[in-house]
Enzyme design. Structure first.
Site, PDB file in Angstrom:
ATOM      1  N   MET A 293       1.003  -1.415   0.392  1.00  0.00           N
ATOM      2  CA  MET A 293       0.370  -0.033  -0.511  1.00  0.00           C
ATOM      3  C   MET A 293       1.106   1.707  -0.221  1.00  0.00           C
ATOM      4  O   MET A 293       0.570   2.230  -0.530  1.00  0.00           O
ATOM      5  CB  MET A 293      -0.882  -0.157   0.944  1.00  0.00           C
ATOM      6  CG  MET A 293      -2.030   0.663   1.568  1.00  0.00           C
ATOM      7  SD  MET A 293      -3.326   0.923  -0.494  1.00  0.00           S
ATOM      8  CE  MET A 293      -4.419  -0.128   0.214  1.00  0.00           C
ATOM      9  N   ARG A 297       0.923   4.022  -2.974  1.00  0.00           N
ATOM     10  CA  ARG A 297       0.683   5.232  -2.426  1.00  0.00           C
ATOM     11  C   ARG A 297       1.369   6.824  -3.929  1.00  0.00           C
ATOM     12  O   ARG A 297       1.138   7.509  -3.741  1.00  0.00           O
ATOM     13  CB  ARG A 297       0.095   5.685  -0.461  1.00  0.00           C
ATOM     14  CG  ARG A 297      -1.204   5.099  -0.633  1.00  0.00           C
ATOM     15  CD  ARG A 297      -1.468   4.850   0.955  1.00  0.00           C
ATOM     16  NE  ARG A 297      -2.746   4.140   1.689  1.00  0.00           N
ATOM     17  CZ  ARG A 297      -2.926   4.190   2.722  1.00  0.00           C
ATOM     18  NH1 ARG A 297      -1.828   4.400   3.997  1.00  0.00           N
ATOM     19  NH2 ARG A 297      -3.786   4.179   3.323  1.00  0.00           N
ATOM     20  N   TYR A 441      -8.532   5.863  -5.363  1.00  0.00           N
ATOM     21  CA  TYR A 441      -8.377   4.199  -5.119  1.00  0.00           C
ATOM     22  C   TYR A 441      -6.082   4.392  -4.268  1.00  0.00           C
ATOM     23  O   TYR A 441      -5.993   5.623  -4.731  1.00  0.00           O
ATOM     24  CB  TYR A 441      -7.663   3.579  -6.204  1.00  0.00           C
ATOM     25  CG  TYR A 441      -6.960   4.193  -7.225  1.00  0.00           C
ATOM     26  CD1 TYR A 441      -6.109   5.269  -7.425  1.00  0.00           C
ATOM     27  CD2 TYR A 441      -7.086   3.276  -9.019  1.00  0.00           C
ATOM     28  CE1 TYR A 441      -5.392   5.661  -8.847  1.00  0.00           C
ATOM     29  CE2 TYR A 441      -6.826   3.845  -9.999  1.00  0.00           C
ATOM     30  CZ  TYR A 441      -5.231   4.836 -10.148  1.00  0.00           C
ATOM     31  OH  TYR A 441      -4.828   5.602 -10.940  1.00  0.00           O
ATOM     32  N   GLU A 442      -6.181   3.590  -3.647  1.00  0.00           N
ATOM     33  CA  GLU A 442      -5.101   3.170  -2.399  1.00  0.00           C
ATOM     34  C   GLU A 442      -5.239   4.611  -1.177  1.00  0.00           C
ATOM     35  O   GLU A 442      -3.916   4.602  -0.721  1.00  0.00           O
ATOM     36  CB  GLU A 442      -3.718   3.565  -2.879  1.00  0.00           C
ATOM     37  CG  GLU A 442      -3.472   2.886  -4.375  1.00  0.00           C
ATOM     38  CD  GLU A 442      -3.633   1.303  -4.809  1.00  0.00           C
ATOM     39  OE1 GLU A 442      -3.847   1.056  -3.040  1.00  0.00           O
ATOM     40  OE2 GLU A 442      -3.694   0.872  -5.655  1.00  0.00           O
ATOM     41  N   GLY A 443      -6.411   4.517  -0.457  1.00  0.00           N
ATOM     42  CA  GLY A 443      -6.962   5.298   0.303  1.00  0.00           C
ATOM     43  C   GLY A 443      -7.428   6.800  -0.498  1.00  0.00           C
ATOM     44  O   GLY A 443      -6.564   7.758  -1.110  1.00  0.00           O
TER      45      GLY A 443
END
Length: 596
Positions: A293, A297, A441-443
Site C-alpha cells: 500500500m 500510494r 484509490y489506494e486510500g
C-alpha cells in the site's frame, strides 16, 4: 488530441541540481547509477513513452477493456498488449528491482521519472505494471525463499503481472470486516474462497499468468484486523518447484464501467477453492499489505503529477496559439486580429498555478523516492531511521496533495481551452476524468489525512514532522546571509514555526476531544503540503542560482517561486482558520438536521 513531451530538462534539474542524486547514488553504493547511465535511462524512457504509450492514450479511452462473460477473459485496447511486450523487452519491468532476482538494481529515485512519464503518457496502461511493482515489494520483504524464486523473479522480468486484492463489496478501508476465507490443504497450500472488487489489472491479455496477492482469514483467525493473512493466489496453479499447472479457481466476474481510465481493467475477482500460498506469518497480513500500500500510494501520487504535467503542456501550447481579445494594457501582437490568450491575467493565473504545483510537486515526489533509497541502502542506522520517519510522514502528503493538485491542474488546463476543452477532440476532458480516480484509490484523500494526523503526528508523536522542520531550519540558516533568497527564506521560516504551533494546538485540543483529530485532519494535510512545497520552491531557486542552467531557466524558477509564495502559499491561512474553528463546527449538528 493532447500530446506529450517528457519534461527532461526539469526532471534532470530536480534530480541533479536540487536533490543531488548523483552524489547520493554513489554514497548509497549504486555503482551502476552514474549520471551517464541515468541520463541514458531518462532519454530512452522518454522515447518509449512519447512514441509508444502516448499515442495509445486516446484509443484506450475510446475502446476500453472488453469483458467476455462466457470465459471471464478481458481483452485490453488495441496496441496495449504489444506496448507491454516492448516494455518487457526493454528491461523496464525490473528497473529498480534487485539484481539477484533478475532486476537492474537501479535506485528508486532513478525509476520515478520513468513512472511519471508513463502516467503522463498513458495512465490507464501504466496501472498494469504499477500493480506488479506493489506485489514485487511485498514478496521481496515478506516472501519465503521459494516464493521469491518462483513468483518474484517472474514478476521482476515481466513474464507475469501482479495485483493487490484487498477490497470486498462490503469492506473498503475497514479491512477488519473482510470475509474472504483460506482453509489449509494437505500440501501446505490453502483453499481461498471469496469475492474481491475494484481489482486493478485483475484480468487481462498481457501475460499468461497473473499473481494475485489476496487478504483472507484463516479458520481460527481472531476477529478484526488482527486476524488477516496474505496469500499468493495465481491465475494458473504454481507448485513450489515452479511448475505451472491447471487453471486455478480464480475468475473475473465483471469489469467496472468507470468515469475514466477506461483502458485499465478494474475487475470483480471471484475465488472458488483457489489454491493459495501463505505469505509471512498467519494473521500478520497487514504488515505485508502496508508494504504494498505504501509503495502504491507514492506511485499514485506520481500519477497525479504526470497528469498535471501533460495537462499543463497542452494548456500552455493552446494559450500561446489561441487568439482571443486584446490585452487590457494594449495590444501585444498588433499585426494580428487578436492577442494570444496567454496575455490575459486570468489565463496566466491558471498556467502559473499548474506550473508551480507541477514543478514543486515533482520535487516533493522525487524526494520521497530518495528516502526509499536511503532507508534501504543507507550505511548509517540513524540516517536510515530518520529517513524512515520522514518517509512515513510525507507519504500521505505525496499521495493526497499530488493527486488533488492533479485534479486542480487538469481542471485549469481544460478551462484554458474554454469550450474546446470540454469536447473530446483536444483530449483535455480525458485527462480531467482520468485524474479523478487518483484521489480515490489506494486510500482516499480523507484516509491520507487521517493517516497523517492520527498516526504519523499523534501516535508517532510527530517524528517525521520534526525531521522535516529540521530540514527547513537547516536550509534557512544556510541561506541567512543570502539577500537573493531573503524573500523566500523569511516567510518559509515563519510558516515552519506556525506549522509546529498548529500541530501542538491540535494535540492539546485532542486530549479533551478525540474528534479534534478527525476535524483537523483534512486542513492539516493541505497546510502541510503547501508549506512543504514552499520549502522545495525555495530550494529550487537556491539550486538554480548556483547551477549551470541558463539565465532564462533561472529567471523562470524565481518568478514561479514568487507566484507560489504570493498566490498559493496563502491558502494555508484558510486551512489554519478552519483548523482553529475546532470540531464543534462539524459535529454539533444533529444527524436529523441534515435533511432527507
Amino acid at each position: 488530441m493532447s500530446t506529450y513531451k517528457a519534461p527532461l530538462a526539469d526532471i534532470r534539474f530536480a534530480l541533479y541540481d536540487v536533490l543531488g542524486a548523483e552524489a547520493l547514488f554513489a554514497r548509497l553504493g549504486f555503482a551502476d547509477a552514474s549520471r551517464d547511465i541515468v541520463d541514458a535511462v531518462l532519454d530512452e524512457g522518454a522515447r518509449f513513452n512519447e512514441t509508444v504509450l502516448a499515442p495509445l492514450n486516446r484509443i484506450g479511452d475510446e475502446v476500453g477493456c472488453v469483458y467476455d462473460k462466457t470465459s471471464g477473459d478481458v481483452t485490453t485496447p488495441p496496441g496495449f498488449k504489444q506496448a507491454y511486450a516492448q516494455y518487457v523487452d526493454g528491461g523496464w519491468a525490473g528497473l529498480t528491482s534487485p539484481i539477484e532476482f533478475g532486476g537492474q538494481g537501479m535506485p528508486h529515485a532513478a525509476g520515478v521519472p520513468l513512472k511519471e512519464m508513463i502516467d503522463a503518457a498513458n495512465l490507464a496502461w501504466g496501472n498494469f505494471p504499477l500493480l506488479s511493482h506493489g506485489a514485487t515489494e511485498a514478496l521481496l520483504h515478506h516472501g519465503e525463499a521459494w516464493q521469491q524464486e518462483v513468483f518474484l523473479k517472474a514478476l521482476v522480468d515481466g513474464r507475469w503481472t501482479g495485483t493487490m486484492c484487498l477490497t470486498e463489496p462490503h469492506c473498503g478501508t475497514d479491512l477488519g470486516l473482510l470475509k474472504t476465507r483460506a482453509t489449509p490443504n494437505a500440501d501446505g497450500s490453502h483453499a481461498v474462497n471469496g469475492t474481491k472488487i475494484f481489482i486493478t489489472a485483475g484480468e487481462h491479455d498481457f501475460t499468461d499468468n497473473i499473481v494475485h496477492l489476496v487478504l483472507a482469514r484463516l479458520p481460527d483467525a481472531p476477529a478484526g484486523s488482527k486476524g488477516i493473512s496474505l496469500f499468493i493466489v495465481p491465475k494458473f496453479k504454481v507448485g513450489k518447484d515452479g511448475v505451472v499447472g491447471e487453471r486455478n479457481g480464480v475468475r473475473c466476474g465483471a469489469i467496472e464501467h468507470k468515469m475514466g481510465i477506461h483502458g485499465s481493467a478494474t475487475c470483480v475477482i471471484n475465488f472458488d477453492d483457489a489454491q493459495g500460498w501463505l505469505i509471512g506469518e498467519p494473521n500478520k497480513g497487514l504488515a505485508a499489505m502496508f508494504t504494498m500500500m505504501n509503495t502504491a500510494r507514492l506511485a499514485v501520487g506520481l500519477q497525479g503529477l504526470g497528469l498535471a504535467d501533460r495537462a499543463y503542456q497542452n494548456a500552455l501550447r493552446y494559450a500561446r496559439e489561441r487568439l482571443q481579445g486584446r490585452s487590457l494594457s494594449g495590444p501585444k501582437q498588433p499585426d494580428k486580429p487578436a492577442d494570444p490568450i496567454i496575455v490575459h491575467p486570468d489565463v496566466r493565473r491558471m498556467l502559473l498555478t499548474q506550473k508551480a504545483l507541477t514543478e514543486g510537486g515533482r520535487l516533493l515526489g522525487y524526494h520521497a523516492a530518495t528516502l526509499v533509497d536511503v532507508v534501504g541502502h543507507g550505511a548509517d542506522e540513524q540516517e536510515r531511521q530518520q529517513a524512515d520517519a520522514l518517509l512515513g510522514f510525507v507519504t500521505p502528503i505525496v499521495k493526497a496533495c499530488l493527486t488533488e493538485w492533479g485534479v486542480e491542474c487538469t481542471y485549469h488546463a481544460l478551462q484554458c481551452f474554454g469550450g474546446h476543452g470540454y469536447i473530446a477532440e483536444h483530449g483535455m476532458e480525458q485527462l480531467a476524468r482520468d485524474a479523478r480516480i487518483t484521489t480515490l484509490y489506494e486510500g482516499t484523500t480523507g484516509i491520507q489525512a487521517l493517516d497523517l494526523m492520527g498516526r504519523k503526528v499523534m501516535q508517532l508523536q510527530g517524528a517525521g514532522l520534526r525531521v522535516f522542520l529540521g530540514m527547513i531550519e537547516a536550509f534557512c540558516k544556510e541561506q541567512e546571509g543570502n539577500e537573493a533568497l531573503h524573500e523566500f527564506v523569511a516567510p518559509l521560516r515563519a510558516k515552519a514555526g506556525e506549522w509546529q504551533q498548529l500541530t501542538i494546538s491540535i494535540g492539546q485540543r485532542a486530549v479533551a476531544n478525540a474528534d479534534e483529530v478527525g476535524a483537523a485532519a483534512y486542513d492539516y494535510l493541505f497546510y502541510s503540503g503547501y508549506v512543504a512545497l514552499a520549502y522545495w520552491w525555495a530550494r529550487s531557486v537556491a539550486a538554480a542560482e548556483t547551477s549551470s542552467q541558463s539565465d532564462a531557466f533561472k529567471a523562470a524558477k524565481r518568478e514561479t517561486a514568487r507566484f507560489y509564495f504570493a498566490r498559493i502559499l496563502p491558502r494555508t491561512q484558510a486551512h489554519a482558520a478552519a483548523i482553529g474553528s475546532g470540531a464543534a463546527s462539524l459535529m454539533s449538528m444533529d444527524v436529523t438536521h441534515f435533511g432527507g
